[in-house]
Structures are given as structure tokens and as C-alpha cells.
Design an enzyme around this catalytic site. Structure first.
Site, PDB file in Angstrom:
ATOM      1  N   HIS A  84     -52.572  21.460  25.849  1.00  0.00           N
ATOM      2  CA  HIS A  84     -51.406  21.890  25.127  1.00  0.00           C
ATOM      3  C   HIS A  84     -51.571  23.021  24.112  1.00  0.00           C
ATOM      4  O   HIS A  84     -50.783  23.943  23.817  1.00  0.00           O
ATOM      5  CB  HIS A  84     -50.625  20.875  24.345  1.00  0.00           C
TER       6      HIS A  84
ATOM      7  N   SER B 235     -52.020  14.461  29.164  1.00  0.00           N
ATOM      8  CA  SER B 235     -51.806  13.148  28.203  1.00  0.00           C
ATOM      9  C   SER B 235     -51.711  11.685  28.636  1.00  0.00           C
ATOM     10  O   SER B 235     -52.320  11.146  27.995  1.00  0.00           O
ATOM     11  CB  SER B 235     -50.385  13.412  27.396  1.00  0.00           C
TER      12      SER B 235
ATOM     13  N   LYS C 132     -37.742   5.711  27.094  1.00  0.00           N
ATOM     14  CA  LYS C 132     -39.178   5.508  27.167  1.00  0.00           C
ATOM     15  C   LYS C 132     -40.090   5.247  26.237  1.00  0.00           C
ATOM     16  O   LYS C 132     -39.829   5.052  25.041  1.00  0.00           O
ATOM     17  CB  LYS C 132     -39.464   7.235  27.543  1.00  0.00           C
TER      18      LYS C 132
ATOM     19  N   ARG D 129     -50.561  23.455  35.667  1.00  0.00           N
ATOM     20  CA  ARG D 129     -52.197  23.102  35.721  1.00  0.00           C
ATOM     21  C   ARG D 129     -52.578  23.250  37.438  1.00  0.00           C
ATOM     22  O   ARG D 129     -53.724  23.351  37.572  1.00  0.00           O
ATOM     23  CB  ARG D 129     -52.330  21.762  35.305  1.00  0.00           C
TER      24      ARG D 129
HETATM   25  P1  ADP Z   1     -43.648  16.416  29.865  1.00  0.00           P
HETATM   26  O1  ADP Z   1     -43.708  14.938  29.879  1.00  0.00           O
HETATM   27  O2  ADP Z   1     -42.334  17.484  29.613  1.00  0.00           O
HETATM   28  O3  ADP Z   1     -44.415  16.823  31.071  1.00  0.00           O
HETATM   29  P2  ADP Z   1     -46.456  16.979  28.343  1.00  0.00           P
HETATM   30  O4  ADP Z   1     -46.398  16.898  27.037  1.00  0.00           O
HETATM   31  O5  ADP Z   1     -46.765  16.001  29.375  1.00  0.00           O
HETATM   32  O6  ADP Z   1     -44.659  16.896  28.571  1.00  0.00           O
HETATM   33  O7  ADP Z   1     -46.203  18.552  28.661  1.00  0.00           O
HETATM   34  C1  ADP Z   1     -45.762  19.563  28.268  1.00  0.00           C
HETATM   35  C2  ADP Z   1     -46.129  20.617  28.715  1.00  0.00           C
HETATM   36  O8  ADP Z   1     -47.502  21.078  28.766  1.00  0.00           O
HETATM   37  C3  ADP Z   1     -45.702  21.104  30.317  1.00  0.00           C
HETATM   38  O9  ADP Z   1     -45.271  22.217  30.662  1.00  0.00           O
HETATM   39  C4  ADP Z   1     -47.107  20.619  30.948  1.00  0.00           C
HETATM   40  O10 ADP Z   1     -47.390  21.397  32.474  1.00  0.00           O
HETATM   41  C5  ADP Z   1     -47.965  21.557  29.631  1.00  0.00           C
HETATM   42  N1  ADP Z   1     -49.389  20.881  29.912  1.00  0.00           N
HETATM   43  C6  ADP Z   1     -49.659  19.593  29.741  1.00  0.00           C
HETATM   44  N2  ADP Z   1     -51.064  19.755  29.891  1.00  0.00           N
HETATM   45  C7  ADP Z   1     -51.724  20.991  30.124  1.00  0.00           C
HETATM   46  C8  ADP Z   1     -53.023  21.443  30.427  1.00  0.00           C
HETATM   47  N3  ADP Z   1     -53.985  20.807  30.450  1.00  0.00           N
HETATM   48  N4  ADP Z   1     -52.993  23.011  30.506  1.00  0.00           N
HETATM   49  C9  ADP Z   1     -51.847  23.717  30.568  1.00  0.00           C
HETATM   50  N5  ADP Z   1     -50.504  23.026  30.588  1.00  0.00           N
HETATM   51  C10 ADP Z   1     -50.230  21.880  30.030  1.00  0.00           C
END
Ligand code: ADP
Length: 153
Positions: A17, A128, A41, A90
Site C-alpha cells: 500500500h 493485508s 465486517k 498485484r
Molecule cells: P480492499 O479490501 O478494498 O481490497 P485492501 O486494503 O486490501 O482493500 O487494498 C486496497 C488497495 O490496495 C487495492 O487496490 C489492492 O489491490 C491494493 N493493494 C493491496 N496490497 C497491495 C500490494 N502488495 N501491492 C500493490 N497494491 C496492493
């Protein structure tokens, strides 16, 4: 002025992120990192903690704001005058998922564009949910999340 929203759960924020935020910042006049709140959630970290992590990591970034929101992301964008949704990709699975959401969002509000940044290779294995799984079993996540999160564990 180009104002973008980077929406997510950030439970917790990871190095992946952080990389997307750092690379997204020069592309917009303002970037709002928006933590989506879904009352149905269950989260690992409280909303307060998730907010605090992101705020403290980017405290010196004048162009970055951290907010929380409920409801549809496009409605939230409209309410704050943002015209772009930033997301990270990703993998092919992320692409397929994000493509559907972006097309739906465009139908819901054609005024809000979606933009995607491809994950840096060194972060593409990080999510995450993997971090939460490792934490559940007492493992070391220091290579996956910012120092601020590690300090809190
Ligand atoms: P959501 O539950 O909406 O997917 P996340 O917090 O998991 O929320 O992810 C938010 C954004 O960050 C999404 O667009 C996800 O694809 C991106 N993201 C998460 N991890 C990575 C990573 N390791 N590299 C690039 N983008 C990421």
C-alpha cells in the site's frame, strides 16, 4: 485540480500500500487514502489504529489526507469532489476483480475515473490478509508492513 481516492480496508496498511501511495502522490494534486467502513465486517485492527498508522506514516505529506467512509466508493468520491479512484494491481486475479469494479463504478457514476498502478515486484506477494494470517500464528511480519505497524504489535 485532480483529486484521487485510494480506497481500501488497510487492515493493516502494508509495504505494498505504501508503495502505491508514494507512486500515486506525484500523479494528483491531492490523494485521499479512504478507509472503507463496513459494519458487517470484522477487522483485525480497530478503525482508530488503521487511521493512526496511515496518518503517522505520511504525516509530512501535504498532498495526502486520510479519511474514513461508509457506502459506495463512487458516492464518497462525489461527496468530496474527487474525480479518480486509485487502485493497485498485484496479479491477473486482481486485474479481473478490479476490472469488474471499475466498469460497475463507471456505470454508477461516469464522472469518476479509475486508475491502476501495477505493484512493484518486491511487494506483489504482500496482502493485508496474509499479514493477518501470520499474526494469528504469532509470526514475524516485519518484512511486510511499515515499522509503525511493527511497533504496535
Ligand atoms: P480492499 O479490501 O478494498 O481490497 P485492501 O486494503 O486490501 O482493500 O487494498 C486496497 C488497495 O490496495 C487495492 O487496490 C489492492 O489491490 C491494493 N493493494 C493491496 N496490497 C497491495 C500490494 N502488495 N501491492 C500493490 N497494491 C496492493
Amino acid at each position: 485540480m485532480r483529486k484521487a481516492v485510494f480506497p481500501g480496508s488497510f487492515d493493516p496498511i502494508t509495504l505494498g500500500h505504501v508503495d502505491i501511495i508514494q507512486r500515486g502522490l506525484p500523479l494528483f494534486d491531492e490523494l485521499v487514502v479512504a478507509i472503507g467502513v463496513n459494519s458487517a465486517k470484522k477487522y483485525h485492527f480497530s478503525l482508530e489504529k488503521r487511521l493512526e498508522f496511515i496518518k503517522s506514516i505520511f504525516s509530512s505529506e501535504a498532498k495526502l489526507n486520510v479519511q474514513t467512509y461508509e457506502g459506495l466508493t463512487v458516492d464518497y468520491c462525489r461527496s468530496i469532489g474527487a474525480d479518480c479512484i486509485l487502485r493497485g494491481i498485484r496479479s491477473a486475479a486482481d486485474f479481473e476483480f478490479e476490472k469488474n469494479i471499475a466498469q460497475l463504478n463507471s456505470k454508477l457514476n461516469g464522472g469518476v475515473e479509475s486508475a491502476f498502478l501495477i505493484s512493484a515486484p518486491e511487494y506483489s506477494h504482500i496482502s493485508s490478509s496474509i499479514v493477518r494470517e501470520i499474526l494469528k500464528f504469532g509470526g514475524d511480519v516485519s518484512a511486510l508492513v511499515p515499522e509503525k505497524v511493527v511497533q504496535e504489535l
